[in-house]
Design a protein around this motif. Structure first.
Motif, PDB file in Angstrom:
ATOM      1  N   THR B 131       5.503  -5.753   2.690  1.00 49.35           N
ATOM      2  CA  THR B 131       5.622  -6.565   1.480  1.00 49.35           C
ATOM      3  C   THR B 131       6.364  -5.758   0.431  1.00 49.35           C
ATOM      4  O   THR B 131       6.421  -4.524   0.510  1.00 49.35           O
ATOM      5  CB  THR B 131       4.247  -6.958   0.894  1.00 49.35           C
ATOM      6  N   ASN B 183      -3.059 -14.085   0.589  1.00 50.89           N
ATOM      7  CA  ASN B 183      -2.456 -15.321   1.094  1.00 50.89           C
ATOM      8  C   ASN B 183      -3.460 -16.457   1.081  1.00 50.89           C
ATOM      9  O   ASN B 183      -3.125 -17.588   0.759  1.00 50.89           O
ATOM     10  CB  ASN B 183      -1.966 -15.121   2.528  1.00 50.89           C
ATOM     11  N   ASP B 186      -3.831 -17.700  -2.392  1.00 47.93           N
ATOM     12  CA  ASP B 186      -2.622 -18.427  -2.796  1.00 47.93           C
ATOM     13  C   ASP B 186      -2.553 -19.806  -2.152  1.00 47.93           C
ATOM     14  O   ASP B 186      -2.321 -20.809  -2.824  1.00 47.93           O
ATOM     15  CB  ASP B 186      -1.369 -17.631  -2.391  1.00 47.93           C
ATOM     16  N   GLN B 187      -2.755 -19.849  -0.835  1.00 45.53           N
ATOM     17  CA  GLN B 187      -2.601 -21.115  -0.117  1.00 45.53           C
ATOM     18  C   GLN B 187      -3.683 -22.110  -0.497  1.00 45.53           C
ATOM     19  O   GLN B 187      -3.413 -23.306  -0.609  1.00 45.53           O
ATOM     20  CB  GLN B 187      -2.626 -20.889   1.400  1.00 45.53           C
ATOM     21  N   SER B 246       1.256 -17.759   6.009  1.00 40.17           N
ATOM     22  CA  SER B 246       2.177 -16.789   5.406  1.00 40.17           C
ATOM     23  C   SER B 246       3.095 -16.185   6.453  1.00 40.17           C
ATOM     24  O   SER B 246       2.890 -16.344   7.646  1.00 40.17           O
ATOM     25  CB  SER B 246       1.383 -15.659   4.780  1.00 40.17           C
ATOM     26  N   LYS B 247       4.097 -15.464   5.979  1.00 40.81           N
ATOM     27  CA  LYS B 247       4.939 -14.646   6.861  1.00 40.81           C
ATOM     28  C   LYS B 247       4.317 -13.256   6.926  1.00 40.81           C
ATOM     29  O   LYS B 247       3.967 -12.691   5.892  1.00 40.81           O
ATOM     30  CB  LYS B 247       6.347 -14.515   6.278  1.00 40.81           C
ATOM     31  N   GLU B 248       4.190 -12.727   8.102  1.00 44.01           N
ATOM     32  CA  GLU B 248       3.607 -11.396   8.244  1.00 44.01           C
ATOM     33  C   GLU B 248       4.470 -10.523   9.148  1.00 44.01           C
ATOM     34  O   GLU B 248       4.208 -10.415  10.342  1.00 44.01           O
ATOM     35  CB  GLU B 248       2.191 -11.490   8.840  1.00 44.01           C
TER      36      GLU B 248
END
Lengths: 394, 363
Positions: B131, B183, B186-187, B246-248
């Motif tokens: 990140t 995440n 957030d989501q 999310s992207k991980e």
């Protein structure tokens, strides 16, 4: 003549004990401060040169971005790290204060039981103390969380006790009062009641000293407070409304929920600390000489009266100092909360905030400072209390 | 009495002052660091390079995981295995020509960065998401992504939960010290769902709480869900929701300030991609030693001095391929169809097969 006397009184400085004492202190403090600041500057320069980061507490003002399961104040993911830290701090205080209160009650009870002349009662207390004092606290906490509270029925099949109280492996949900518009006013009325109760108790105490017949101060204190509270309740339009928990979807809603994590941590801390407090209480009671008890019996006091009026006040002097360390231990031990998932100060700051920001030194210095502050404050109050109950020699 | 006390007090004050002075002399490097001043990342020129330290020590120390089957797992025999562990071996093979010259320093999610920063480990390969804040704030450099992951959510099959909205009012178990915690918040905020997060420190505690019904769902990277599902008491009673939170991108990371070491980590990973692209495996690498293809010759150190440019022996990539394997082999050995996980390659295929793995050329 005077000069001779002076030189006799003052040897050369390198043989003057007082001067040497001061010099040695200077050297010791100098070395200590020097070493510490060397370590600090070494750390700062290493952080700076090797990683390109500087010590900076500014991150506390940025958005936290994570949620916290339980909080005594309003908190959402858009609040700052500082507020998240305060949420954790309050959670720690909550478990520490309740823990200290119940551990003292429970520990005192066990300690007195331990001294009972009834064989069964004293054996039960002894077994309790020996078991819980000798098991590591972390193990106890995990035991309570995983072997006791997790094994309660699932929330959909929760045990519904009168109230209604929902008992499930998510925790205990009980009916709870929710403040309405008139609550702030009612709070003021309660404060007035408290002050009034103090005044009444004080006046009665003065009167008691004059007449030599001391009234029941505590009783009058409580009565005054309750009377004011009840009058206020009826004057105002319902300062609190009762909400009862009910099962909606996945969880119970309404009422007040004491989460499984909180309960596991609290019970673990109480059960563990109480076993130490029990031994402290026993030692205190045994430290009061046999003659005191015999004298009390000779004066015709009952067993309970002897305990309350003669033994306990004297035992307290022995009990309070070690009790202070138990209180400190309980507060510090509450940092094991992370093991059972309770968001206390250490779990929120030392784990989540640390991870999201990576600011190990800043976060740990804050957390250590806060625990130190808690401990020193507890010590301070206990020392004041100790001063008040100590034997006043005439 | 009073006099003695006074002298003591004076002594204390004097000693404090003298102490400060001594401290100031002892520590000339104590530069006051103000918060406004941006810290400049200065490369350490005087200190030993990480490569020298590793070579002198005789083994590579990777900061890793011990509790995530398929990525980093300490088995009953006390041996680490997994995808991340193989990348640690690949680095050891490139440096020493011997993949066994490594040690896994197993950490929790929360201590991993500190362990790397303090120099206790040489490289962090522990299913760590790249990140921006980690890349900048923590003084780290992230190497090429070795595994493209996404955060998922596991629920009890009989709960009937299909979408995030179904989770309204639910309890969700999550592990602390991970990007998943953020995440999730957030989501859920984006979906307008209220929930109760229950945060634990280790993955074991999270799964226990979830299995006992303390939580309605638990969330982590999808690879992690697949991997942990295999060791649940009743794997078939659970399912992974069809949502990606999310992207991980997971990959290795090193400390700031040692560019040579960063290059080594980068190019060893790229070499495994390139080897797969060229069809070179641990089994057939020897047969390529006589090849005339200049691209392969460069990879295998038969032409040019590419490994020497990053301070290693010129056959460093050969050792990686021969002793550990190319990307596909590493993937299949740990996560592929022959394993319990049977994870489809998906994004983790070569760019030639519709995936995201694309190595810059070695030339």
């Amino acid at each position: 003549m005077q000069q001779i006397a002076a030189s006799q009184a003052r040897p050369p400085f390198y043989r003057d004990e007082r001067v040497l004492g001061v010099i040695s202190q200077i050297v010791v403090v100098g070395i200590a401060v020097g070493l510490l600041s060397y370590f600090y500057s070494n750390m700062v320069s290493a952080l700076r040169n090797q990683l390109g980061v500087a010590i900076n507490y500014g991150f506390l003002r940025s958005t936290a971005g994570f949620d916290i399961g339980e909080s005594l104040i309003a908190y959402t993911r858009s609040d700052t790290y500082l507020r998240a830290l305060i949420v954790g701090l309050l959670n720690t205080l909550q478990v520490a204060i309740l823990g200290i209160f119940f551990a003292t009650l429970w520990g005192t009870l066990i300690g007195i039981m331990r001294l009972s002349t009834n064989f069964l009662v004293s054996r039960i207390a002894a077994v309790y103390i020996d078991i819980f004092r000798n098991i590591p606290l972390l193990l106890l906490l995990i035991f309570w969380a995983q072997a006791v509270f997790f094994k309660l029925p699932r929330v959909q099949e929760a045990l519904i006790l009168p109230g209604p109280t929902f008992l499930s492996n998510r925790g205990i949900a009980i009916p709870w009062g929710v403040p309405t518009d008139s609550w702030p006013t009612y709070r003021l009325i309660l404060l007035v009641g408290l002050i009034l109760a103090f005044v009444v108790a004080r006046l009665l105490q003065e009167q008691g000293k004059r007449t030599g017949r001391m009234p029941l101060l505590t009783l009058w204190f409580v009565v005054t407070f309750v009377v004011v509270g009840v009058i206020g309740w009826f004057v105002l339009p319902q300062p609190l409304t009762l909400t009862t928990p009910e099962l909606v979807g996945f969880n119970t809603q309404g009422g007040r929920v004491f989460s499984q994590q909180f309960l596991a941590l609290l019970t673990g801390l109480i059960v563990y600390t109480a076993s130490f407090i029990a031994e402290t209480v026993r030692a205190g009671i045994q430290s009061v000489t046999k003659g005191q008890r015999e004298a009390a019996t000779a004066l015709g006091l009952t067993g309970f009266q002897t305990l309350r009026l003669i033994i306990f006040p004297q035992a307290l002097r022995v009990i309070v100092p070690p009790l202070t360390s138990q209180y400190l231990n309980l507060t510090k031990n509450s940092s094991l909360a992370i093991a059972v998932g309770y968001p206390d100060l250490f779990a929120v700051a030392g784990n989540t905030i640390l991870n999201q920001t990576g600011r190990a030194i800043e976060v740990f210095s804050l957390v250590m400072g806060i625990y130190l502050f808690f401990s020193l404050t507890t010590s301070l109050f206990m020392n004041i209390y100790n001063q008040r109950i100590r034997l006043i020699e005439r | 009495m009073l006099k003695g006390k006074k002298i003591q007090t004076v002594g204390m004050i004097v000693s404090m002052v003298v102490g400060m002075i001594i401290a100031a002399c002892l520590a000339p490097a104590a530069v006051p660091v103000t918060s406004e001043e941006p810290a400049a990342p200065v490369a350490q020129t005087t200190a030993k390079s990480t490569l020298d330290i590793v070579k002198e020590r005789g083994k590579l120390i990777c900061v890793g995981n011990s509790a995530l089957p398929g990525f980093g797992f300490l088995n009953e025999a006390g041996v680490f295995s997994g995808f991340d562990v193989d990348y640690c071996k690949a680095l050891a093979a490139a440096i020493f020509g011997d993949p066994s010259k490594h040690e896994i320093r197993a950490t929790s999610a929360s201590e991993r960065f500190t362990v790397l920063q303090s120099g206790e480990g040489d490289v962090l390969i522990r299913n760590t998401t790249w990140t921006m804040s980690r890349d900048t704030d923590l003084g780290m450099n992230f190497g090429p992504t070795t595994f493209y992951d996404g955060q998922g959510m596991m629920v009890h099959k009989d709960s009937g939960i299909k979408t995030l909205q179904d989770l309204n009012g639910a309890s969700v178990c999550v592990q602390t010290g991970t990007t998943t915690e953020l995440n999730l918040a957030d989501q859920m905020a984006a979906a307008g769902v209220t929930y109760e997060p229950v945060v634990f420190e280790t993955a074991d505690e999270v799964t226990t709480a979830y299995e006992e019904g303390r939580c309605d769902a638990w969330t982590t990277d999808k690879s992690g869900l697949v991997s942990r599902q295999t060791i649940l008491a009743e794997p078939s009673a659970h399912e992974i929701m069809d949502v990606t939170l999310s992207k991980e991108p997971l990959g290795p990371a090193v400390r700031h300030g040692d560019d040579q070491w960063f290059d080594i980590v980068n190019w060893v990973v790229y070499a495994t991609f390139t080897a797969e692209e060229m069809g070179i495996t641990s089994a057939n690498v020897d047969s390529f030693m006589t090849t005339e293809d200049p691209n392969i010759k460069k990879l295998l150190g038969l032409e040019g001095e590419f490994c020497a440019k990053i301070g290693l022996a010129n056959d460093c990539f050969v050792n990686v391929i021969k002793q550990v394997g190319n990307y596909g082999e590493i993937y299949n050995a740990n996560l592929g169809p022959d394993t319990v996980f049977n994870l489809p390659r998906g994004l983790n295929s070569l760019y030639t097969q519709g995936g995201l793995l694309y190595a810059p050329p070695i030339r």
